[in-house]
Design an enzyme around this catalytic site. Sequence first.
Site, mmCIF file in Angstrom:
data_model
loop_
_atom_site.group_PDB
_atom_site.id
_atom_site.type_symbol
_atom_site.label_atom_id
_atom_site.label_comp_id
_atom_site.label_asym_id
_atom_site.label_seq_id
_atom_site.Cartn_x
_atom_site.Cartn_y
_atom_site.Cartn_z
ATOM 1 N N ASN A 189 0.826 -1.209 0.000
ATOM 2 C CA ASN A 189 0.000 0.000 0.000
ATOM 3 C C ASN A 189 0.861 1.261 0.000
ATOM 4 O O ASN A 189 0.506 2.254 -0.627
ATOM 5 C CB ASN A 189 -0.948 0.004 1.210
ATOM 6 C CG ASN A 189 -2.161 -0.868 0.974
ATOM 7 O OD1 ASN A 189 -2.104 -1.819 0.205
ATOM 8 N ND2 ASN A 189 -3.255 -0.571 1.633
ATOM 9 N N GLU A 192 1.834 1.728 -3.364
ATOM 10 C CA GLU A 192 0.623 2.205 -4.060
ATOM 11 C C GLU A 192 0.487 3.733 -3.899
ATOM 12 O O GLU A 192 0.200 4.448 -4.869
ATOM 13 C CB GLU A 192 -0.582 1.470 -3.458
ATOM 14 C CG GLU A 192 -1.956 1.928 -3.876
ATOM 15 C CD GLU A 192 -3.048 1.183 -3.077
ATOM 16 O OE1 GLU A 192 -3.058 -0.061 -3.053
ATOM 17 O OE2 GLU A 192 -3.897 1.862 -2.461
HETATM 18 C C1 6PG Z 1 -5.728 -2.795 -2.192
HETATM 19 C C2 6PG Z 1 -5.888 -1.409 -1.679
HETATM 20 C C3 6PG Z 1 -6.868 -1.406 -0.554
HETATM 21 C C4 6PG Z 1 -7.392 -0.033 -0.211
HETATM 22 C C5 6PG Z 1 -6.343 0.880 0.292
HETATM 23 C C6 6PG Z 1 -6.721 2.301 0.117
HETATM 24 O O1 6PG Z 1 -4.599 -3.250 -2.166
HETATM 25 O O2 6PG Z 1 -6.718 -3.369 -2.618
HETATM 26 O O3 6PG Z 1 -4.667 -0.931 -1.224
HETATM 27 O O4 6PG Z 1 -6.297 -2.077 0.513
HETATM 28 O O5 6PG Z 1 -8.015 0.501 -1.314
HETATM 29 O O6 6PG Z 1 -6.207 0.594 1.646
HETATM 30 O O7 6PG Z 1 -6.020 2.996 1.040
HETATM 31 P P1 6PG Z 1 -6.286 4.483 1.371
HETATM 32 O O8 6PG Z 1 -7.750 4.625 1.711
HETATM 33 O O9 6PG Z 1 -5.419 4.743 2.545
HETATM 34 O O10 6PG Z 1 -5.926 5.244 0.151
#
Ligand code: 6PG
Length: 482
Positions: A189, A192
């Site tokens: 994440n 990400e």
């Molecule tokens: C995933 C995403 C998921 C979620 C994030 C968003 O891997 O599917 O990362 O876990 O969408 O946690 O995180 P934020 O709300 O902190 O942007």
Amino acid sequence: MTVSSAQIGVVGLAVMGSNIARNFANHGYTVAVYNRTTAKTDAFMAEFGSTGSFLPAATVEEFVASLERPRRALIMVQAGAATDAVINQLADAMEPGDIIIDGGNALYTDTIRREAEMAARNLHFVGAGISGGEEGALNGPAIMPGGPEESYRSLGPLLEDISAKVDGTPCCTHIGPDGAGHFVKMVHNGIEYADMQVIGEAYHLLRYAAGIEPAEIAAIFRTWNAGDLDSYLIEITAEVLSQVDAVTGKPLIDVIVDSAGQKGTGRWTVKAALDLGIPTTGIGEAVFARALSGARDQREATTGNLPSGQLSTLAELGVSRDDFVEDVRRALYASKLVAYAQGFDEIRAGSDEHNWNVDPRDLATIWRGGCIIRAKFLNRIVDAYNADPDVRSLLLDPYFKGEVSGLVDSWRRVIVVATRLGLPVPVFASSLSYYDSLRAERLPAALIQGQRDFFGAHTYRRTDRAGQFHTLWSGDRSEVEA
Ligand code: 6PG
């Protein structure tokens, strides 16, 4: 009398839980389903009951009784206190050898604690990172299970079945003991966040330095997605940028408030990196950029109210639009490489700290599909770790080194242009500084050591002799060995 015929159970029927339950059912499993609010279970059964083999339960006891042994119960509830409550309810109804899986975005230290608590009750606890959002949960996510190796033998085949596949390889593997799965999901994440921010910075430059409209930027991202940057996040960026708002007829991007939310996993990645002493600067800047974007009061006070100094335009700088677009693509690619290199550094450090023995190749392999950061270049990361499992930085891998040598001039130019135009590029710029720091023969840390010695007699090491030294700053300034 309940028949114990479900191979897996899912607790928590919000959209992620409900989609995972359906995914299991679509793969031929009988799935027990339970939600604290029975109305949700009823609604789930009304909508999807006929699409697969589901056993709805009204109580935790009924739910546990409907599972085959060893029982496998996947919790998909909000991370935090709710998870502890469900775990304890399940544990009270379960028997030794049963497996509780937490598929939420739990903090890995909570997972370590929970695993120890359940082990003391002879239960297996598996913290499993699951990535891919709602669509992935239904059609194939990437799954990162931690916990005991033994539990993976019973659980792994089911998880691999429902995971995404790339070239026939499941995007799921046992990551390591106790908190390893949630740790790597956390870093996923964090990456990400950095990936989304660098894409955001690229968009911002194309829009506000080069003056390109969103629909055209969408087309540019589509062409980028056909090359080295081929990834899910680039693909969806093009979708978002080409969306037109039905109410105003404007590009949707222009009517969305520019404050990004965050639920915590990016922040955790940076906190853990700080504790491990790993400079995840790209992820850190991405988290701070979201925080700054959300500081509405401060931004209201500062917007248009701080001196910019003398600014230029692209034309004044003699930069052509097409050259700039290509430079931005390269700066994005280079900054993205840094974010991944830093994320993998953090995973190695976390794995060493906790003796998890995480294999970075496994991660690069399973992140190729299903998850939010899925990208073609993860194949190259697999190759890099195959060639040298101990490579000190992915940036040193010959392939990536070659890539960066073709990107770095553009990267520098983009940061110069952004600076001259007064446009913020926190991840582009900090990633280049990180890269230049890694390359540097000398860092200003020597001066910091001198300062530390001056005000606190913290001592320093010399380049030419072993030992610790101190200069008598308030005396005759001679040097003594400490
Ligand atoms: C995933 C995403 C998921 C979620 C994030 C968003 O891997 O599917 O990362 O876990 O969408 O946690 O995180 P934020 O709300 O902190 O942007």
